[in-house]
Design a protein around this motif. Structure first.
Motif, PDB file in Angstrom:
ATOM      1  N   MET A  68     -16.825 -35.657 -28.316  1.00 14.14           N
ATOM      2  CA  MET A  68     -16.842 -36.766 -28.679  1.00 14.14           C
ATOM      3  C   MET A  68     -15.757 -36.695 -29.196  1.00 14.14           C
ATOM      4  SD  MET A  68     -20.201 -36.355 -31.442  1.00 14.14           S
ATOM      5  CE  MET A  68     -19.888 -37.408 -32.216  1.00 14.14           C
ATOM      6  N   HIS A  69     -15.778 -38.265 -29.240  1.00 14.43           N
ATOM      7  CA  HIS A  69     -14.266 -39.263 -29.623  1.00 14.43           C
ATOM      8  C   HIS A  69     -13.725 -38.596 -30.258  1.00 14.43           C
ATOM      9  CE1 HIS A  69     -10.654 -41.801 -29.480  1.00 14.43           C
ATOM     10  NE2 HIS A  69     -10.879 -42.034 -31.152  1.00 14.43           N
ATOM     11  N   GLY A  70     -12.050 -37.814 -30.930  1.00 16.88           N
ATOM     12  CA  GLY A  70     -11.438 -37.600 -32.049  1.00 16.88           C
ATOM     13  C   GLY A  70     -12.345 -36.242 -32.669  1.00 16.88           C
ATOM     14  N   GLY A  71     -13.331 -35.660 -32.220  1.00 13.52           N
ATOM     15  CA  GLY A  71     -13.991 -33.981 -32.419  1.00 13.52           C
ATOM     16  C   GLY A  71     -13.315 -33.301 -31.318  1.00 13.52           C
TER      17      GLY A  71
ATOM     18  N   ARG B 177      -1.484 -24.245 -25.440  1.00 12.43           N
ATOM     19  CA  ARG B 177      -3.325 -24.580 -26.298  1.00 12.43           C
ATOM     20  C   ARG B 177      -2.996 -26.145 -26.647  1.00 12.43           C
ATOM     21  NH1 ARG B 177      -6.926 -22.663 -25.749  1.00 12.43           N
ATOM     22  NH2 ARG B 177      -6.429 -21.142 -26.527  1.00 12.43           N
ATOM     23  N   VAL B 178      -1.880 -26.746 -26.385  1.00 11.32           N
ATOM     24  CA  VAL B 178      -2.470 -28.153 -26.676  1.00 11.32           C
ATOM     25  C   VAL B 178      -2.598 -28.604 -24.939  1.00 11.32           C
ATOM     26  CG1 VAL B 178      -1.016 -30.190 -26.613  1.00 11.32           C
ATOM     27  CG2 VAL B 178      -0.328 -29.092 -28.417  1.00 11.32           C
ATOM     28  N   TYR B 179      -2.300 -28.418 -24.013  1.00 14.99           N
ATOM     29  CA  TYR B 179      -2.444 -28.531 -22.538  1.00 14.99           C
ATOM     30  C   TYR B 179      -4.133 -28.729 -22.637  1.00 14.99           C
ATOM     31  CZ  TYR B 179      -2.816 -28.593 -16.971  1.00 14.99           C
ATOM     32  OH  TYR B 179      -2.891 -28.901 -16.019  1.00 14.99           O
ATOM     33  N   THR B 180      -4.910 -27.550 -22.427  1.00 11.56           N
ATOM     34  CA  THR B 180      -5.838 -26.835 -22.818  1.00 11.56           C
ATOM     35  C   THR B 180      -7.087 -27.966 -23.617  1.00 11.56           C
ATOM     36  OG1 THR B 180      -5.582 -24.916 -23.498  1.00 11.56           O
ATOM     37  CG2 THR B 180      -5.704 -25.012 -21.412  1.00 11.56           C
ATOM     38  N   SER B 181      -6.173 -28.275 -24.768  1.00 13.16           N
ATOM     39  CA  SER B 181      -7.187 -28.946 -25.310  1.00 13.16           C
ATOM     40  C   SER B 181      -7.407 -30.624 -24.653  1.00 13.16           C
ATOM     41  CB  SER B 181      -6.092 -29.299 -26.937  1.00 13.16           C
ATOM     42  OG  SER B 181      -6.402 -27.471 -27.701  1.00 13.16           O
ATOM     43  N   ARG B 182      -6.320 -30.606 -23.977  1.00 12.40           N
ATOM     44  CA  ARG B 182      -5.910 -32.387 -23.622  1.00 12.40           C
ATOM     45  C   ARG B 182      -7.256 -32.053 -22.355  1.00 12.40           C
ATOM     46  NH1 ARG B 182       0.091 -33.841 -24.059  1.00 12.40           N
ATOM     47  NH2 ARG B 182       0.491 -34.424 -25.987  1.00 12.40           N
TER      48      ARG B 182
ATOM     49  N   ILE C  65       0.137 -15.625 -36.637  1.00 12.39           N
ATOM     50  CA  ILE C  65      -0.633 -17.284 -36.919  1.00 12.39           C
ATOM     51  C   ILE C  65      -1.735 -17.464 -35.878  1.00 12.39           C
ATOM     52  CG2 ILE C  65       0.695 -18.952 -36.847  1.00 12.39           C
ATOM     53  CD1 ILE C  65       2.658 -17.786 -38.629  1.00 12.39           C
ATOM     54  N   LEU C  66      -2.099 -17.988 -37.194  1.00 12.46           N
ATOM     55  CA  LEU C  66      -3.401 -19.056 -36.005  1.00 12.46           C
ATOM     56  C   LEU C  66      -3.075 -20.495 -35.958  1.00 12.46           C
ATOM     57  CD1 LEU C  66      -6.252 -18.767 -35.020  1.00 12.46           C
ATOM     58  CD2 LEU C  66      -7.019 -19.118 -36.996  1.00 12.46           C
ATOM     59  N   TYR C  67      -3.087 -20.973 -35.084  1.00 10.48           N
ATOM     60  CA  TYR C  67      -2.986 -22.291 -34.743  1.00 10.48           C
ATOM     61  C   TYR C  67      -4.391 -23.185 -34.870  1.00 10.48           C
ATOM     62  CZ  TYR C  67       1.901 -21.701 -34.571  1.00 10.48           C
ATOM     63  OH  TYR C  67       3.812 -21.455 -34.218  1.00 10.48           O
ATOM     64  N   VAL C  68      -4.502 -23.989 -35.924  1.00 15.29           N
ATOM     65  CA  VAL C  68      -5.999 -24.446 -35.365  1.00 15.29           C
ATOM     66  C   VAL C  68      -5.963 -26.214 -35.722  1.00 15.29           C
ATOM     67  CG1 VAL C  68      -8.049 -24.861 -36.657  1.00 15.29           C
ATOM     68  CG2 VAL C  68      -7.290 -22.452 -37.433  1.00 15.29           C
ATOM     69  N   LYS C  69      -6.654 -26.966 -34.761  1.00 19.42           N
ATOM     70  CA  LYS C  69      -6.133 -28.238 -34.675  1.00 19.42           C
ATOM     71  C   LYS C  69      -6.774 -28.942 -36.261  1.00 19.42           C
ATOM     72  CE  LYS C  69      -9.179 -32.336 -32.487  1.00 19.42           C
ATOM     73  NZ  LYS C  69      -9.868 -32.195 -33.803  1.00 19.42           N
ATOM     74  N   GLY C  70      -6.498 -29.712 -36.239  1.00 20.66           N
ATOM     75  CA  GLY C  70      -6.568 -30.149 -37.493  1.00 20.66           C
ATOM     76  C   GLY C  70      -7.895 -31.433 -37.714  1.00 20.66           C
ATOM     77  N   SER C  71      -7.900 -31.739 -38.437  1.00 19.13           N
ATOM     78  CA  SER C  71      -9.440 -32.667 -38.827  1.00 19.13           C
ATOM     79  C   SER C  71      -7.849 -34.346 -37.999  1.00 19.13           C
ATOM     80  CB  SER C  71      -9.386 -33.388 -39.707  1.00 19.13           C
ATOM     81  OG  SER C  71     -10.768 -32.013 -40.762  1.00 19.13           O
ATOM     82  N   GLY C  72      -8.751 -35.215 -37.473  1.00 19.72           N
ATOM     83  CA  GLY C  72      -8.081 -36.322 -37.387  1.00 19.72           C
ATOM     84  C   GLY C  72      -6.917 -36.742 -35.913  1.00 19.72           C
ATOM     85  N   TRP C  73      -7.270 -35.510 -35.327  1.00 21.44           N
ATOM     86  CA  TRP C  73      -6.890 -35.536 -34.073  1.00 21.44           C
ATOM     87  C   TRP C  73      -7.755 -35.692 -33.010  1.00 21.44           C
ATOM     88  CZ3 TRP C  73      -1.524 -35.551 -32.765  1.00 21.44           C
ATOM     89  CH2 TRP C  73      -0.638 -35.181 -33.638  1.00 21.44           C
ATOM     90  N   ASP C  74      -7.514 -36.647 -31.633  1.00 24.84           N
ATOM     91  CA  ASP C  74      -8.158 -36.814 -30.841  1.00 24.84           C
ATOM     92  C   ASP C  74      -7.523 -35.194 -29.817  1.00 24.84           C
ATOM     93  OD1 ASP C  74      -9.409 -37.212 -28.158  1.00 24.84           O
ATOM     94  OD2 ASP C  74      -9.617 -39.668 -28.371  1.00 24.84           O
ATOM     95  N   LEU C  75      -8.724 -34.624 -29.121  1.00 22.11           N
ATOM     96  CA  LEU C  75      -8.045 -33.633 -27.978  1.00 22.11           C
ATOM     97  C   LEU C  75      -7.854 -34.330 -27.062  1.00 22.11           C
ATOM     98  CD1 LEU C  75     -11.487 -31.131 -28.028  1.00 22.11           C
ATOM     99  CD2 LEU C  75      -9.020 -30.999 -29.017  1.00 22.11           C
ATOM    100  N   GLU C  76      -7.782 -34.750 -26.819  1.00 22.07           N
ATOM    101  CA  GLU C  76      -7.029 -35.602 -25.281  1.00 22.07           C
ATOM    102  C   GLU C  76      -5.823 -36.311 -26.134  1.00 22.07           C
ATOM    103  OE1 GLU C  76      -8.486 -39.450 -21.697  1.00 22.07           O
ATOM    104  OE2 GLU C  76      -9.128 -39.363 -23.563  1.00 22.07           O
ATOM    105  N   THR C  77      -5.331 -36.834 -26.477  1.00 28.08           N
ATOM    106  CA  THR C  77      -4.352 -36.747 -27.215  1.00 28.08           C
ATOM    107  C   THR C  77      -3.767 -35.857 -27.634  1.00 28.08           C
ATOM    108  OG1 THR C  77      -4.492 -38.521 -28.365  1.00 28.08           O
ATOM    109  CG2 THR C  77      -4.408 -39.457 -26.502  1.00 28.08           C
TER     110      THR C  77
END
Length: 81
Positions: A35-38, A20-25, A52-64
């Motif tokens: 959008m940046h950070g969105g 999921r980290v790879y595909t999110s990036r 377990i459900l892993y959910v992207k937290g606020s403040g994290w940019d998908l690209e990084t």
């Protein structure tokens, strides 16, 4: 839209969260998609026999985003709510 998928890189990924980290990036690389950070991504996985459900937290940019950018939530507790 450019396809950033790399079969060699993807084949080296061993966990649901790392995939999921790879595909999110990959999604985050294309500013026409997010959008940046969105953006939000998540993945369900099993850890020590628990769902377990892993959910992207606020403040994290998908690209990084890093694995630490995904909040783990026990699915059973979430469903009870």
């Amino acid at each position: 839209m450019q396809n950033y998928w790399n079969e060699t890189e993807a084949a080296q990924i061993s966990s649901d969260l790392d995939m999921r980290v790879y595909t999110s990036r990959l999604l985050g690389k294309d500013m026409n998609l997010v959008m940046h950070g969105g953006g939000n991504t998540s993945v369900k996985s099993q850890v020590n026999g628990e769902d377990i459900l892993y959910v992207k937290g606020s403040g994290w940019d998908l690209e990084t985003i890093e694995p630490a950018g995904f909040a783990p939530v026990k699915l059973d507790a979430l469903l009870k709510m």
